[in-house]
Design a protein around this motif. Structure first.
Motif, PDB file in Angstrom:
ATOM      1  N   PRO A  17       8.089   3.972  -7.824  1.00 29.78           N
ATOM      2  CA  PRO A  17       8.131   5.097  -8.767  1.00 29.78           C
ATOM      3  C   PRO A  17       9.075   4.877  -9.943  1.00 29.78           C
ATOM      4  CG  PRO A  17       8.218   5.888  -6.504  1.00 29.78           C
ATOM      5  CD  PRO A  17       8.394   4.402  -6.445  1.00 29.78           C
ATOM      6  N   LEU A  18      10.012   3.925  -9.841  1.00 28.52           N
ATOM      7  CA  LEU A  18      10.961   3.698 -10.927  1.00 28.52           C
ATOM      8  C   LEU A  18      10.274   3.173 -12.180  1.00 28.52           C
ATOM      9  CD1 LEU A  18      13.968   2.101  -8.981  1.00 28.52           C
ATOM     10  CD2 LEU A  18      13.671   4.477  -9.698  1.00 28.52           C
ATOM     11  N   PHE A  19       9.244   2.333 -11.998  1.00 31.37           N
ATOM     12  CA  PHE A  19       8.578   1.780 -13.180  1.00 31.37           C
ATOM     13  C   PHE A  19       7.274   2.506 -13.515  1.00 31.37           C
ATOM     14  CE2 PHE A  19       7.014  -0.943  -9.660  1.00 31.37           C
ATOM     15  CZ  PHE A  19       5.639  -0.796  -9.817  1.00 31.37           C
ATOM     16  N   ALA A  20       6.939   3.550 -12.757  1.00 29.90           N
ATOM     17  CA  ALA A  20       5.689   4.269 -13.000  1.00 29.90           C
ATOM     18  C   ALA A  20       5.597   4.863 -14.409  1.00 29.90           C
ATOM     19  CB  ALA A  20       5.497   5.351 -11.940  1.00 29.90           C
ATOM     20  N   PRO A  21       6.620   5.592 -14.898  1.00 30.51           N
ATOM     21  CA  PRO A  21       6.480   6.187 -16.239  1.00 30.51           C
ATOM     22  C   PRO A  21       6.246   5.152 -17.337  1.00 30.51           C
ATOM     23  CG  PRO A  21       8.314   7.179 -15.054  1.00 30.51           C
ATOM     24  CD  PRO A  21       7.882   5.993 -14.255  1.00 30.51           C
ATOM     25  N   ASP A  22       7.016   4.050 -17.308  1.00 33.20           N
ATOM     26  CA  ASP A  22       6.854   3.019 -18.335  1.00 33.20           C
ATOM     27  C   ASP A  22       5.488   2.346 -18.232  1.00 33.20           C
ATOM     28  OD1 ASP A  22       9.381   3.502 -19.323  1.00 33.20           O
ATOM     29  OD2 ASP A  22      10.338   1.968 -18.088  1.00 33.20           O
ATOM     30  N   MET A  23       5.028   2.115 -17.001  1.00 35.11           N
ATOM     31  CA  MET A  23       3.732   1.460 -16.820  1.00 35.11           C
ATOM     32  C   MET A  23       2.599   2.320 -17.360  1.00 35.11           C
ATOM     33  SD  MET A  23       1.809   0.261 -13.296  1.00 35.11           S
ATOM     34  CE  MET A  23       1.323   1.954 -12.901  1.00 35.11           C
ATOM     35  N   TYR A  24       2.617   3.608 -17.017  1.00 31.37           N
ATOM     36  CA  TYR A  24       1.548   4.486 -17.472  1.00 31.37           C
ATOM     37  C   TYR A  24       1.632   4.740 -18.980  1.00 31.37           C
ATOM     38  CZ  TYR A  24       0.163   5.442 -12.666  1.00 31.37           C
ATOM     39  OH  TYR A  24      -0.288   5.326 -11.375  1.00 31.37           O
ATOM     40  N   MET A  25       2.840   4.735 -19.520  1.00 28.19           N
ATOM     41  CA  MET A  25       2.983   4.911 -20.963  1.00 28.19           C
ATOM     42  C   MET A  25       2.418   3.710 -21.720  1.00 28.19           C
ATOM     43  SD  MET A  25       6.431   5.854 -23.126  1.00 28.19           S
ATOM     44  CE  MET A  25       6.627   7.342 -22.135  1.00 28.19           C
ATOM     45  N   ARG A  85       2.461  15.796 -12.626  1.00 30.92           N
ATOM     46  CA  ARG A  85       2.580  15.597 -14.068  1.00 30.92           C
ATOM     47  C   ARG A  85       1.219  15.314 -14.705  1.00 30.92           C
ATOM     48  NH1 ARG A  85       5.941  11.908 -13.821  1.00 30.92           N
ATOM     49  NH2 ARG A  85       4.625  10.095 -14.168  1.00 30.92           N
ATOM     50  N   VAL A  86       0.395  14.522 -14.013  1.00 29.08           N
ATOM     51  CA  VAL A  86      -0.934  14.200 -14.531  1.00 29.08           C
ATOM     52  C   VAL A  86      -1.776  15.459 -14.683  1.00 29.08           C
ATOM     53  CG1 VAL A  86      -3.146  13.154 -13.906  1.00 29.08           C
ATOM     54  CG2 VAL A  86      -1.046  11.808 -13.791  1.00 29.08           C
ATOM     55  N   PHE A  87      -1.826  16.268 -13.638  1.00 27.46           N
ATOM     56  CA  PHE A  87      -2.688  17.446 -13.696  1.00 27.46           C
ATOM     57  C   PHE A  87      -2.100  18.541 -14.584  1.00 27.46           C
ATOM     58  CE2 PHE A  87      -4.168  15.404  -9.763  1.00 27.46           C
ATOM     59  CZ  PHE A  87      -5.525  15.375 -10.040  1.00 27.46           C
ATOM     60  N   HIS A  88      -0.793  18.500 -14.781  1.00 31.45           N
ATOM     61  CA  HIS A  88      -0.176  19.468 -15.681  1.00 31.45           C
ATOM     62  C   HIS A  88      -0.355  19.050 -17.135  1.00 31.45           C
ATOM     63  CE1 HIS A  88       3.283  21.224 -17.945  1.00 31.45           C
ATOM     64  NE2 HIS A  88       2.901  22.308 -17.301  1.00 31.45           N
ATOM     65  N   ASP A  89      -0.105  17.770 -17.463  1.00 33.89           N
ATOM     66  CA  ASP A  89      -0.145  17.303 -18.845  1.00 33.89           C
ATOM     67  C   ASP A  89      -1.552  16.967 -19.317  1.00 33.89           C
ATOM     68  OD1 ASP A  89       2.572  17.575 -18.746  1.00 33.89           O
ATOM     69  OD2 ASP A  89       3.003  15.435 -18.523  1.00 33.89           O
ATOM     70  N   VAL A  90      -2.340  16.325 -18.455  1.00 34.79           N
ATOM     71  CA  VAL A  90      -3.678  15.885 -18.865  1.00 34.79           C
ATOM     72  C   VAL A  90      -4.696  17.009 -18.720  1.00 34.79           C
ATOM     73  CG1 VAL A  90      -5.542  14.235 -18.424  1.00 34.79           C
ATOM     74  CG2 VAL A  90      -3.146  13.484 -18.262  1.00 34.79           C
ATOM     75  N   TYR A  91      -4.668  17.686 -17.557  1.00 31.67           N
ATOM     76  CA  TYR A  91      -5.652  18.731 -17.304  1.00 31.67           C
ATOM     77  C   TYR A  91      -5.160  20.126 -17.696  1.00 31.67           C
ATOM     78  CZ  TYR A  91      -8.609  15.399 -14.862  1.00 31.67           C
ATOM     79  OH  TYR A  91      -9.437  14.338 -14.561  1.00 31.67           O
ATOM     80  N   LEU A 131       0.821  -1.205   0.000  1.00 32.56           N
ATOM     81  CA  LEU A 131       0.000   0.000   0.000  1.00 32.56           C
ATOM     82  C   LEU A 131       0.859   1.262   0.000  1.00 32.56           C
ATOM     83  CD1 LEU A 131      -2.159  -2.146   0.666  1.00 32.56           C
ATOM     84  CD2 LEU A 131      -3.185  -0.511   2.242  1.00 32.56           C
ATOM     85  N   PHE A 132       1.965   1.222   0.727  1.00 40.17           N
ATOM     86  CA  PHE A 132       2.864   2.372   0.789  1.00 40.17           C
ATOM     87  C   PHE A 132       3.534   2.605  -0.566  1.00 40.17           C
ATOM     88  CE2 PHE A 132       6.539   4.781   2.576  1.00 40.17           C
ATOM     89  CZ  PHE A 132       5.828   5.673   3.350  1.00 40.17           C
ATOM     90  N   GLY A 133       3.932   1.523  -1.240  1.00 38.81           N
ATOM     91  CA  GLY A 133       4.557   1.648  -2.552  1.00 38.81           C
ATOM     92  C   GLY A 133       3.618   2.255  -3.577  1.00 38.81           C
ATOM     93  N   CYS A 134       2.355   1.818  -3.559  1.00 37.66           N
ATOM     94  CA  CYS A 134       1.369   2.387  -4.483  1.00 37.66           C
ATOM     95  C   CYS A 134       1.160   3.863  -4.224  1.00 37.66           C
ATOM     96  CB  CYS A 134       0.044   1.634  -4.347  1.00 37.66           C
ATOM     97  SG  CYS A 134       0.075  -0.055  -4.984  1.00 37.66           S
ATOM     98  N   GLN A 135       1.162   4.242  -2.949  1.00 33.98           N
ATOM     99  CA  GLN A 135       0.998   5.653  -2.623  1.00 33.98           C
ATOM    100  C   GLN A 135       2.142   6.480  -3.189  1.00 33.98           C
ATOM    101  OE1 GLN A 135       0.301   7.573   1.585  1.00 33.98           O
ATOM    102  NE2 GLN A 135       2.475   7.317   1.239  1.00 33.98           N
ATOM    103  N   TYR A 136       3.376   6.001  -3.044  1.00 40.33           N
ATOM    104  CA  TYR A 136       4.519   6.763  -3.537  1.00 40.33           C
ATOM    105  C   TYR A 136       4.573   6.784  -5.054  1.00 40.33           C
ATOM    106  CZ  TYR A 136       7.048   8.487   0.446  1.00 40.33           C
ATOM    107  OH  TYR A 136       7.424   9.229   1.530  1.00 40.33           O
ATOM    108  N   LEU A 137       4.113   5.721  -5.683  1.00 41.61           N
ATOM    109  CA  LEU A 137       4.042   5.704  -7.141  1.00 41.61           C
ATOM    110  C   LEU A 137       3.137   6.831  -7.631  1.00 41.61           C
ATOM    111  CD1 LEU A 137       3.670   2.550  -9.339  1.00 41.61           C
ATOM    112  CD2 LEU A 137       2.258   4.534  -9.779  1.00 41.61           C
ATOM    113  N   LEU A 138       2.010   7.012  -6.961  1.00 37.42           N
ATOM    114  CA  LEU A 138       1.087   8.070  -7.341  1.00 37.42           C
ATOM    115  C   LEU A 138       1.624   9.449  -6.987  1.00 37.42           C
ATOM    116  CD1 LEU A 138      -2.230   6.338  -6.282  1.00 37.42           C
ATOM    117  CD2 LEU A 138      -1.481   6.809  -8.603  1.00 37.42           C
ATOM    118  N   LEU A 139       2.309   9.543  -5.846  1.00 40.70           N
ATOM    119  CA  LEU A 139       2.889  10.832  -5.459  1.00 40.70           C
ATOM    120  C   LEU A 139       3.817  11.371  -6.540  1.00 40.70           C
ATOM    121  CD1 LEU A 139       3.752  10.359  -1.671  1.00 40.70           C
ATOM    122  CD2 LEU A 139       2.302  12.145  -2.638  1.00 40.70           C
ATOM    123  N   ALA A 140       4.528  10.439  -7.185  1.00 40.51           N
ATOM    124  CA  ALA A 140       5.481  10.846  -8.222  1.00 40.51           C
ATOM    125  C   ALA A 140       4.791  11.291  -9.506  1.00 40.51           C
ATOM    126  CB  ALA A 140       6.441   9.689  -8.522  1.00 40.51           C
TER     127      ALA A 140
END
Length: 221
Positions: free
Chosen positions: A165-173, A30-36, A17-26
């Protein structure tokens, strides 16, 4: 951690649960800047949803833990057990995947920003409750070795917070916000929902299989 079952189960649950939270924190700004298409300063304000989730769950959750513990202690003839502090984790096991799904798919379809913020609030609430319930449980389950057990919790969640957070960009891409966060929601659901039940109903058996827990209980009595 690797030789004491009760510590291992608790560490894995909290770390995921902590890892998922930090993945989103990272990814928030960027989400609200690029998407919104919000300015960086405005995009960063969405962390307020996490602050509210942390604050409310910390204040309300602590009182709920105390109330439930006392009620179950009375029903058990006045004898308390470490497992009586765990029922709130059942809520966190639901809040995290629900928040991840709400956040991911509303960002995917660019729903009004308040809806992803509600998802962020749910995620933060689930993570915060886990962060104070798990150490409380360890303190009662391992007693004399609380510092070592808590250190296991901190090290494990720190490793997950570093790695996720290391694999977050590749996963979301590759998957996008919708399916990417759905994958995280599935992981937190598979681990987060059964783990509290496992610890609540079988925690005492796990503690009896832990040499440190048994020895600590003997020393305390």
């Amino acid at each position: 951690m690797v030789t004491q079952p009760v510590v291992l189960v608790t560490c894995v649950y909290q770390a995921l649960l902590f890892g998922c939270q930090y993945l989103l924190l990272a990814s928030f700004s960027r989400v609200f800047h690029d998407v919104y298409k919000q300015p960086v300063g405005i995009a960063s304000l969405h962390y307020i949803a996490m602050i509210i989730g942390y604050t409310l769950s910390g204040q309300v959750g602590g009182r709920i833990v105390d109330k439930l513990y006392r009620a179950m202690q009375r029903r058990n003839g006045g004898v308390g057990k470490p497992e009586f502090k765990l029922p709130l984790l059942i809520v966190t096991g639901i809040l995290m995947p629900a928040g991840l799904l709400l956040y991911g798919w509303t960002v995917q379809y660019r729903v009004h920003w308040i809806v992803p913020d509600i998802g962020i609030f749910l995620i933060a609430s689930g993570a915060r409750m886990t962060l104070f319930v798990c150490p409380l449980y360890m303190a009662d389950a391992i007693t004399m070795y609380t510092a070592s057990a808590t250190s296991s919790l901190v090290i494990t969640r720190g490793a997950f917070a570093f790695a996720f957070p290391l694999f977050a960009p590749d996963m979301y891409m590759a998957l996008g916000q919708g399916w990417g966060n759905s994958l995280l929601a599935l992981a937190t659901f598979v681990i987060g929902v059964p783990s509290p039940f496992l610890l609540f109903f079988f925690g005492e058996r796990l503690r009896l299989r832990s040499s440190y827990s048994v020895r600590a209980m003997k020393l305390m009595t």
